[in-house]
Scaffold this motif. Structure first.
Motif, mmCIF file in Angstrom:
data_model
loop_
_atom_site.group_PDB
_atom_site.id
_atom_site.type_symbol
_atom_site.label_atom_id
_atom_site.label_comp_id
_atom_site.label_asym_id
_atom_site.label_seq_id
_atom_site.Cartn_x
_atom_site.Cartn_y
_atom_site.Cartn_z
ATOM 1 N N PRO A 126 36.580 -12.205 -20.764
ATOM 2 C CA PRO A 126 35.728 -13.071 -19.948
ATOM 3 C C PRO A 126 36.336 -13.335 -18.566
ATOM 4 O O PRO A 126 37.551 -13.338 -18.412
ATOM 5 N N LEU A 127 35.471 -13.551 -17.567
ATOM 6 C CA LEU A 127 35.918 -13.793 -16.205
ATOM 7 C C LEU A 127 36.548 -15.172 -16.074
ATOM 8 O O LEU A 127 36.225 -16.097 -16.820
ATOM 9 N N SER A 128 37.445 -15.289 -15.091
ATOM 10 C CA SER A 128 37.998 -16.601 -14.770
ATOM 11 C C SER A 128 36.901 -17.461 -14.146
ATOM 12 O O SER A 128 35.858 -16.957 -13.716
ATOM 13 N N GLN A 129 37.137 -18.753 -14.080
ATOM 14 C CA GLN A 129 36.125 -19.669 -13.555
ATOM 15 C C GLN A 129 35.778 -19.348 -12.102
ATOM 16 O O GLN A 129 34.605 -19.394 -11.706
ATOM 17 N N LYS A 130 36.773 -18.996 -11.303
ATOM 18 C CA LYS A 130 36.537 -18.686 -9.892
ATOM 19 C C LYS A 130 35.679 -17.438 -9.749
ATOM 20 O O LYS A 130 34.722 -17.406 -8.963
ATOM 21 N N ARG A 131 36.010 -16.393 -10.512
ATOM 22 C CA ARG A 131 35.233 -15.153 -10.434
ATOM 23 C C ARG A 131 33.829 -15.361 -10.999
ATOM 24 O O ARG A 131 32.866 -14.750 -10.534
ATOM 25 N N ARG A 132 33.714 -16.200 -12.004
ATOM 26 C CA ARG A 132 32.392 -16.488 -12.569
ATOM 27 C C ARG A 132 31.493 -17.142 -11.529
ATOM 28 O O ARG A 132 30.296 -16.853 -11.460
ATOM 29 N N LYS A 133 32.050 -18.015 -10.684
ATOM 30 C CA LYS A 133 31.253 -18.658 -9.639
ATOM 31 C C LYS A 133 30.759 -17.641 -8.618
ATOM 32 O O LYS A 133 29.616 -17.721 -8.146
ATOM 33 N N VAL A 134 31.612 -16.676 -8.278
ATOM 34 C CA VAL A 134 31.197 -15.628 -7.340
ATOM 35 C C VAL A 134 30.081 -14.792 -7.962
ATOM 36 O O VAL A 134 29.096 -14.448 -7.296
ATOM 37 N N ALA A 135 30.224 -14.465 -9.243
ATOM 38 C CA ALA A 135 29.190 -13.690 -9.934
ATOM 39 C C ALA A 135 27.876 -14.467 -9.993
ATOM 40 O O ALA A 135 26.792 -13.887 -9.839
ATOM 41 N N ASP A 136 27.953 -15.776 -10.193
ATOM 42 C CA ASP A 136 26.743 -16.604 -10.221
ATOM 43 C C ASP A 136 26.061 -16.620 -8.858
ATOM 44 O O ASP A 136 24.826 -16.579 -8.767
ATOM 45 N N LEU A 137 26.847 -16.679 -7.784
ATOM 46 C CA LEU A 137 26.274 -16.663 -6.436
ATOM 47 C C LEU A 137 25.567 -15.338 -6.170
ATOM 48 O O LEU A 137 24.467 -15.308 -5.602
ATOM 49 N N TYR A 138 26.187 -14.236 -6.582
ATOM 50 C CA TYR A 138 25.572 -12.912 -6.451
ATOM 51 C C TYR A 138 24.224 -12.884 -7.170
ATOM 52 O O TYR A 138 23.212 -12.407 -6.630
ATOM 53 N N THR A 139 24.209 -13.416 -8.375
ATOM 54 C CA THR A 139 22.981 -13.438 -9.171
ATOM 55 C C THR A 139 21.906 -14.297 -8.519
ATOM 56 O O THR A 139 20.735 -13.903 -8.445
ATOM 57 N N GLN A 140 22.284 -15.478 -8.033
ATOM 58 C CA GLN A 140 21.308 -16.397 -7.452
ATOM 59 C C GLN A 140 20.705 -15.849 -6.158
ATOM 60 O O GLN A 140 19.517 -16.070 -5.880
ATOM 61 N N LEU A 141 21.482 -15.148 -5.364
ATOM 62 C CA LEU A 141 20.945 -14.534 -4.146
ATOM 63 C C LEU A 141 19.853 -13.522 -4.487
ATOM 64 O O LEU A 141 18.787 -13.495 -3.857
ATOM 65 N N LEU A 142 20.106 -12.698 -5.484
ATOM 66 C CA LEU A 142 19.108 -11.707 -5.889
ATOM 67 C C LEU A 142 17.871 -12.387 -6.475
ATOM 68 O O LEU A 142 16.737 -11.978 -6.202
ATOM 69 N N ARG A 143 18.077 -13.416 -7.265
ATOM 70 C CA ARG A 143 16.933 -14.121 -7.866
ATOM 71 C C ARG A 143 16.031 -14.729 -6.805
ATOM 72 O O ARG A 143 14.799 -14.656 -6.895
ATOM 73 N N GLN A 144 16.630 -15.346 -5.779
ATOM 74 C CA GLN A 144 15.828 -15.970 -4.731
ATOM 75 C C GLN A 144 15.064 -14.924 -3.922
ATOM 76 O O GLN A 144 13.906 -15.145 -3.537
ATOM 77 N N ALA A 145 15.692 -13.783 -3.656
ATOM 78 C CA ALA A 145 15.004 -12.715 -2.926
ATOM 79 C C ALA A 145 13.822 -12.187 -3.738
ATOM 80 O O ALA A 145 12.722 -11.976 -3.205
ATOM 81 N N LEU A 154 20.158 -6.641 -10.077
ATOM 82 C CA LEU A 154 20.299 -7.796 -10.961
ATOM 83 C C LEU A 154 20.512 -7.366 -12.408
ATOM 84 O O LEU A 154 21.365 -7.917 -13.118
ATOM 85 N N LEU A 155 19.749 -6.368 -12.857
ATOM 86 C CA LEU A 155 19.913 -5.862 -14.223
ATOM 87 C C LEU A 155 21.307 -5.280 -14.419
ATOM 88 O O LEU A 155 21.947 -5.492 -15.452
ATOM 89 N N SER A 156 21.760 -4.536 -13.415
ATOM 90 C CA SER A 156 23.097 -3.956 -13.488
ATOM 91 C C SER A 156 24.154 -5.049 -13.572
ATOM 92 O O SER A 156 25.132 -4.932 -14.323
ATOM 93 N N ASN A 157 23.951 -6.125 -12.830
ATOM 94 C CA ASN A 157 24.906 -7.230 -12.855
ATOM 95 C C ASN A 157 24.902 -7.942 -14.205
ATOM 96 O O ASN A 157 25.960 -8.302 -14.737
ATOM 97 N N TYR A 158 23.721 -8.149 -14.774
ATOM 98 C CA TYR A 158 23.631 -8.763 -16.103
ATOM 99 C C TYR A 158 24.406 -7.943 -17.132
ATOM 100 O O TYR A 158 25.165 -8.472 -17.946
ATOM 101 N N ARG A 159 24.206 -6.635 -17.098
ATOM 102 C CA ARG A 159 24.846 -5.779 -18.094
ATOM 103 C C ARG A 159 26.348 -5.672 -17.849
ATOM 104 O O ARG A 159 27.131 -5.545 -18.789
#
Length: 578
Positions: A80-99, A136-141
């Motif tokens: 599992p990712l560290s908390q800091k890296r998880r936050k970066v991954a969440d930001l990546y996901t949220q940017l794609l979701r909003q677009a 986004l799908l690639s990031n989820y997987r």
């Protein structure tokens, strides 16, 4: 433009001024401003469609610049990712979701207004949605995260929309490093291929090459409205559901389910093309030509062949159970744990309560009732969340189980896992995140219940949510497994290579880690429990980026040595047990 994002100015001149002043050199600040702007405009109801569309198109360029910068902070890192890296991954996901959400709103309002020129806006928006959804799908997987609920249903609805208006062949200039014109149909096929990838198996540079070369692979993919063959290289998806493409839908009978709109993704020609490229490549070549001046590596092609040509499938009906099992992950860990002498769990011999005995887990599959699997239907919404293979990426609402501490054994350890369900060909387990140092798909795992023996399987899918246990679908390969070592029979001095020995219906199977050489049809020495026999590696059963499995045959026919004759019973039991 005001300083508050709650009143974001969507006038063309204001948008241009805002884009020109984005602090691109600061990835974090740029990401924050892009996210806040898209979120604010997406929440407003009175924004004109043209201005909303203009904003999203303007954001496309800076978004393309910062997404790779965010992605590299967690790509290829152990899970599992560290908390800091998880936050970066969440930001990546949220940017794609909003677009994606923004373009969805543009499509809905454009069709509702039905003004002149709406088709160009709609086709561009659909093209962008499919492109961003692929990322986004690639990031989820890659993160083994469950898909967002309703995501696939929305994508299928958009596909039906452009199909209805005959817009599938409409070409749009895409995004990316080298913008090229592609049709909506091609972009949708890319999305489907994206959804079948396991990005974590690639190095970051390899994954980048795969995504750049998708336009080559997609030429050999066909979407059909009817299924014409019975091979295992056809995926299916139903346009009225929220399920990703999967092989379970092959069992849909269109004659019996005329109301279900099914599409079939045939990748048989794609797999043939990849195999042909690999066969024609020079032995040992680092770079393999794909055409159009593109290059790839043997390892990358092998992963693609394994991802697309060897999908996880469920063999038989799923049975829900609640049991416990001990799990060792990886060839080295399995070899160490099984060789350590813990062939029986001491607690298994201690008297326990009836509840504990009922909750015990044995991987031995109960017999199938005749006629029980005579007909397979599309899984209903009620039980699809628990499906062991085909609905692997949906997060259930069940509470996370509690865990006991994992038992440390010198260098390697095994974990105490919970077994969630079981089918004829495998089972689903749940592992505590705080006990897993590294895990990925295609990894070999040894599993046993308290009163059972070690059995060997392979991780075919995983779900790694932000919190709670990691769930993994295990495909069983051998009912029994023994730690073993191999040495070349050529007389060259070398350290023995640790491996695992199992058995299937055809005979003995050797499970090897990643090897630099090809041992097919090579005579080698197999060492099990201190005893040595000559073997020859026959056909390869499967090859993954993590390891491979091979059928073997014994080539030595010489009599047992005098030293072994004294312990003939013990010697025979070693091989007879397999």
């Amino acid at each position: 433009m005001t300083t508050s994002f709650s009143q974001f100015d969507t006038e063309p001149a204001a948008i241009k001024n805002w884009l020109d002043n984005l602090p691109i050199a600061s990835v974090g600040e740029t990401a924050r401003q892009l996210y806040m702007a898209m979120r604010d405009v997406n929440r407003q109801d009175a924004v004109p469609v043209k201005q909303h569309f203009h904003l999203l198109e303007g954001i496309g360029e800076p978004l393309e610049l910062i997404l790779p910068e965010l992605h590299r902070h967690y790509a290829g890192k152990p899970l599992p990712l560290s908390q800091k890296r998880r936050k970066v991954a969440d930001l990546y996901t949220q940017l794609l979701r909003q677009a994606i959400l923004g373009y969805q709103q543009v499509i809905a309002h454009s069709i509702e207004l039905n003004r002149f020129g709406w088709k160009k806006v709609v086709t561009t928006s659909v093209h962008r949605i499919f492109y961003y959804s692929s990322l986004l799908l690639s990031n989820y997987r890659q993160l083994y995260m469950p898909y967002q609920k309703g995501m696939w249903q929305q994508l299928y609805w958009i596909y039906q929309l452009v199909e209805k208006y005959n817009l599938l062949n409409a070409k749009v200039t895409g995004l990316g490093e080298i913008p090229t014109k592609t049709s909506i149909a091609v972009e949708f096929k890319k999305l489907l291929l994206h959804s079948l990838l396991s990005p974590n198996l690639f190095k970051p540079s390899e994954l980048k090459d795969v995504l750049c070369n998708l336009d080559i692979w997609v030429q050999h993919v066909v979407i059909k409205t009817a299924r014409h063959d019975e091979n295992n290289t056809t995926y299916a998806f139903t346009l009225e559901t929220d399920y990703p493409p999967g092989l379970i839908a092959e069992n849909i009978s269109q004659a019996e389910n005329q109301l279900i709109d099914v599409r079939y993704l045939d990748i048989s020609n794609l797999l043939k093309r990849i195999r042909k490229i690999m066969d024609n490549a020079k032995p040992g070549a680092e770079a393999i030509k794909l055409g159009k001046g593109r290059l790839s590596s043997h390892r990358t092609l092998l992963i693609l062949l394994n991802n697309w040509g060897r999908p996880p499938t469920r063999d038989g009906e799923r049975r829900l159970i609640q049991g416990h099992a001990e799990v060792a992950i990886g060839v080295s860990a399995i070899h160490y744990v099984i060789s350590s002498g813990r062939h029986t769990n001491q607690s298994a011999h201690e008297p326990g309560t009836a509840a504990e005995q009922d909750n015990d887990f044995s991987i031995t599959i109960p017999p199938i009732i005749p006629g029980e699997l005579s007909s397979l239907e599309l899984a209903s919404a009620h039980n699809s969340d628990d499906d062991i293979w085909d609905s692997a990426y949906f997060e259930p609402d069940a509470p996370a189980p509690s865990w006991t501490e994992s038992m440390r054994m010198k260098v390697y350890s095994y974990l105490n896992a919970k077994v969630m369900n079981i089918s004829k060909g495998g089972f689903c387990i749940a592992l505590p995140q705080n006990g897993v140092e590294h895990i990925q798909t295609n990894e070999l795992v040894a599993v046993r219940g308290k009163t059972g023996q070690w059995q060997l399987g392979e991780i075919r899918w995983m779900v790694c949510p932000t919190t709670g246990p990691i769930r993994a679908g295990i495909q069983k390969h051998s009912q029994i497994v023994k730690p073993a070592e191999i040495k070349l029979a050529s007389g060259i001095k070398s350290q023995p290579i640790k491996c695992l020995l199992g058995k299937n219906e055809e005979g003995h199977v050797l499970f090897l880690p990643n090897m630099p050489a090809n041992f097919d049809h090579t005579k080698i020495q197999l060492i099990v429990a201190g005893q040595t026999r000559s073997i020859q590696i026959q056909d390869s059963l499967f090859t993954t980026p993590v390891g491979s499995a091979h059928q073997i045959s014994f080539t030595d026919t010489r009599p047992v040595s005098p030293q072994l004759a004294a312990n003939a019973d013990e010697y025979e039991s070693i091989w007879a047990s397999l």
